[in-house]
Scaffold this active site. Structure first.
Site, PDB file in Angstrom:
ATOM      1  N   TYR A 162      14.945   6.447  14.138  1.00  0.00           N
ATOM      2  CA  TYR A 162      14.648   6.127  12.870  1.00  0.00           C
ATOM      3  C   TYR A 162      16.626   5.233  12.309  1.00  0.00           C
ATOM      4  CZ  TYR A 162      13.619   5.496   7.736  1.00  0.00           C
ATOM      5  OH  TYR A 162      13.506   5.198   6.154  1.00  0.00           O
ATOM      6  N   LYS A 176      15.378   0.527  11.588  1.00  0.00           N
ATOM      7  CA  LYS A 176      16.419   0.278  10.373  1.00  0.00           C
ATOM      8  C   LYS A 176      17.785  -0.845  10.661  1.00  0.00           C
ATOM      9  CE  LYS A 176      13.084   2.038   8.279  1.00  0.00           C
ATOM     10  NZ  LYS A 176      12.463   0.739   7.571  1.00  0.00           N
ATOM     11  N   SER A 195       1.097  -1.664   0.129  1.00  0.00           N
ATOM     12  CA  SER A 195       0.054  -0.024  -0.268  1.00  0.00           C
ATOM     13  C   SER A 195       0.739   1.450   0.243  1.00  0.00           C
ATOM     14  CB  SER A 195      -0.893  -0.377   1.190  1.00  0.00           C
ATOM     15  OG  SER A 195      -0.444  -0.088   2.398  1.00  0.00           O
ATOM     16  N   GLY A 196       2.194   1.323   0.277  1.00  0.00           N
ATOM     17  CA  GLY A 196       3.162   2.484   0.108  1.00  0.00           C
ATOM     18  C   GLY A 196       3.140   2.340  -0.953  1.00  0.00           C
ATOM     19  N   GLU A 197       4.275   3.861  -1.109  1.00  0.00           N
ATOM     20  CA  GLU A 197       4.481   3.776  -2.171  1.00  0.00           C
ATOM     21  C   GLU A 197       5.426   3.328  -3.456  1.00  0.00           C
ATOM     22  OE1 GLU A 197       3.139   6.497  -4.131  1.00  0.00           O
ATOM     23  OE2 GLU A 197       2.257   7.323  -1.897  1.00  0.00           O
ATOM     24  N   ARG A 248       2.165  14.509   3.354  1.00  0.00           N
ATOM     25  CA  ARG A 248       3.813  15.160   4.238  1.00  0.00           C
ATOM     26  C   ARG A 248       3.937  16.915   3.780  1.00  0.00           C
ATOM     27  NH1 ARG A 248       5.590   9.047   4.703  1.00  0.00           N
ATOM     28  NH2 ARG A 248       4.483   7.749   5.309  1.00  0.00           N
ATOM     29  N   LEU A 253       7.606  -2.750   3.967  1.00  0.00           N
ATOM     30  CA  LEU A 253       6.738  -2.309   4.942  1.00  0.00           C
ATOM     31  C   LEU A 253       7.216  -1.450   6.052  1.00  0.00           C
ATOM     32  CD1 LEU A 253       3.910  -3.311   6.371  1.00  0.00           C
ATOM     33  CD2 LEU A 253       5.133  -4.495   7.920  1.00  0.00           C
ATOM     34  N   GLY A 254       6.702  -0.583   6.588  1.00  0.00           N
ATOM     35  CA  GLY A 254       7.493   0.177   6.953  1.00  0.00           C
ATOM     36  C   GLY A 254       6.345   1.594   7.962  1.00  0.00           C
ATOM     37  N   ARG A 311      -5.225  -5.291   5.147  1.00  0.00           N
ATOM     38  CA  ARG A 311      -6.096  -4.646   4.382  1.00  0.00           C
ATOM     39  C   ARG A 311      -6.198  -5.159   3.436  1.00  0.00           C
ATOM     40  NH1 ARG A 311      -6.309   0.481   1.753  1.00  0.00           N
ATOM     41  NH2 ARG A 311      -4.624   1.302   2.753  1.00  0.00           N
TER      42      ARG A 311
END
Length: 270
Positions: free
Chosen positions: A171, A175, A56-58, A206, A120-121, A82
Site C-alpha cells: 500500500y 502510494k 464516488s468515494g468518501e 468495512r 481515485l483509489g 459510471r
C-alpha cells in the site's frame, strides 16, 4: 469515496465561409455517445474549470460538496467509470464516463481544465493486489499525463501518510510510486496530501476499519491531528491549496498540515 466541450467558432462578418468539413469532425480520441452526461455548470468561480477523479468515494463526495458550496469553479466535471446519482447537485456538475482500461481513448475528457483533483483509489481486499496497483498507481498516473497534455496547471492528489516508493508494504509503496509519477508529469503546481486514517461514515461495509475508526475517533479528542483526519477536513484542504497555491511547484501536506489548512479555508471569491 470527469472532458472538454469544444464549440466551433462561427465565421466573423465578412470573413470567407469555412470549408465544408466541420471543425468537430477533426480526428481525435473516440468517445462513445452515452458516455457523456452533461449538466449545468455551477455559477461563479471566475470562469475556471476543474475535474474530479474518484468522486464516488468518501473523500471525493466530500470534495464535491465543498466545491459546490464554495462555488470556487465555474465548471466542475466528474470523470469516472459510471454516472453518479447526485440528487439536486446533479444539475450543477458535468459527468463524463470513461473506461479506465482504455483511458487514452478519453483524452478529450481531460482537456480544458485548470485544476485536477484526484481521490481515485481502491483496496487490496476489494480489487486484489494487481487491481489495487492498477487503480491507485497506473490509472492515476495516466490520468495525470492526460490532464497535463490537456492544459491542467494544478494537480491535487490524495495520497496517504507514510507513502514511500521504497516501502516493504504494498500500500505505502504504491502510494509513494504514484506520488513520484505525478510529480514527474511537470504540472505548474502539484499538491500531494498525505492524510492519516480517514474518519467518515462509509457507504460500504468495512467492519475492521469501522472498529479502528471508533478507536481513533476517541483518540482524536485527545490528539486531534496525530492519527486521523475527517474526510471533510481533507476536502477543505484540497480546495484551500488551490485557492492559495503558494510558491513552489510541488507541495506535500502531511496530516497536521491538512488539519490546519482545512480550518483556514479562504473566503469565497478570494
Amino acid at each position: 469515496m470527469a472532458p472538454c466541450r469544444v464549440r466551433p467558432r462561427l465565421p466573423g462578418h465578412g470573413a470567407p465561409r469555412p470549408r465544408s468539413r466541420s471543425r468537430s469532425a477533426r480526428p481525435g480520441p473516440a468517445r462513445p455517445g452515452p458516455a457523456r452526461c452533461v449538466g449545468m455548470a455551477a455559477a461563479g468561480g471566475g470562469g475556471r474549470s476543474c475535474f474530479v477523479l474518484g468522486a464516488s468515494g468518501e473523500t471525493g463526495r466530500a470534495l464535491l460538496r465543498e466545491l459546490l458550496a464554495r462555488r470556487a469553479f465555474a465548471r466542475v466535471t466528474l470523470i469516472g467509470r459510471r454516472r453518479l446519482s447526485l440528487g439536486e447537485a446533479e444539475a450543477a456538475v458535468e459527468q463524463t464516463v470513461v473506461d479506465f482500461e482504455r483511458l487514452g481513448e478519453h483524452a478529450a475528457a481531460f482537456q480544458g481544465h485548470d485544476v485536477g483533483f484526484c481521490c481515485l483509489g481502491t483496496t487490496r481486499a476489494k480489487a486484489g493486489a494487481d487491481g489495487f496497483v492498477r487503480v491507485d498507481r497506473d490509472y492515476v498516473a495516466q490520468a495525470a499525463e492526460l490532464a497535463r497534455a490537456g492544459g491542467c496547471k494544478h494537480f491535487v492528489l490524495q495520497s496517504s501518510r507514510g507513502a514511500n516508493a521504497q516501502s516493504r508494504f504494498l500500500y505505502l509503496r504504491v502510494k509513494g510510486e504514484v506520488e513520484n509519477l505525478v510529480q514527474a508529469v511537470g504540472f505548474d503546481h502539484c499538491t500531494i496530501l498525505r492524510p492519516a486514517v480517514l474518519l467518515c461514515k462509509r457507504q460500504e461495509s468495512r467492519p475492521m476499519e469501522w472498529i479502528v475508526q471508533q478507536f481513533l475517533g476517541a483518540v482524536a479528542r485527545l490528539f486531534p491531528t496525530a492519527y486521523s483526519v475527517p474526510v471533510e477536513s481533507v476536502a477543505k484542504a484540497m480546495v484551500a491549496c488551490v485557492l492559495q497555491p503558494g510558491e513552489g511547484k510541488v507541495k506535500v501536506l502531511e496530516n497536521r498540515a491538512i488539519h490546519e489548512l482545512g480550518k483556514a479555508v479562504p473566503q469565497q471569491g478570494t
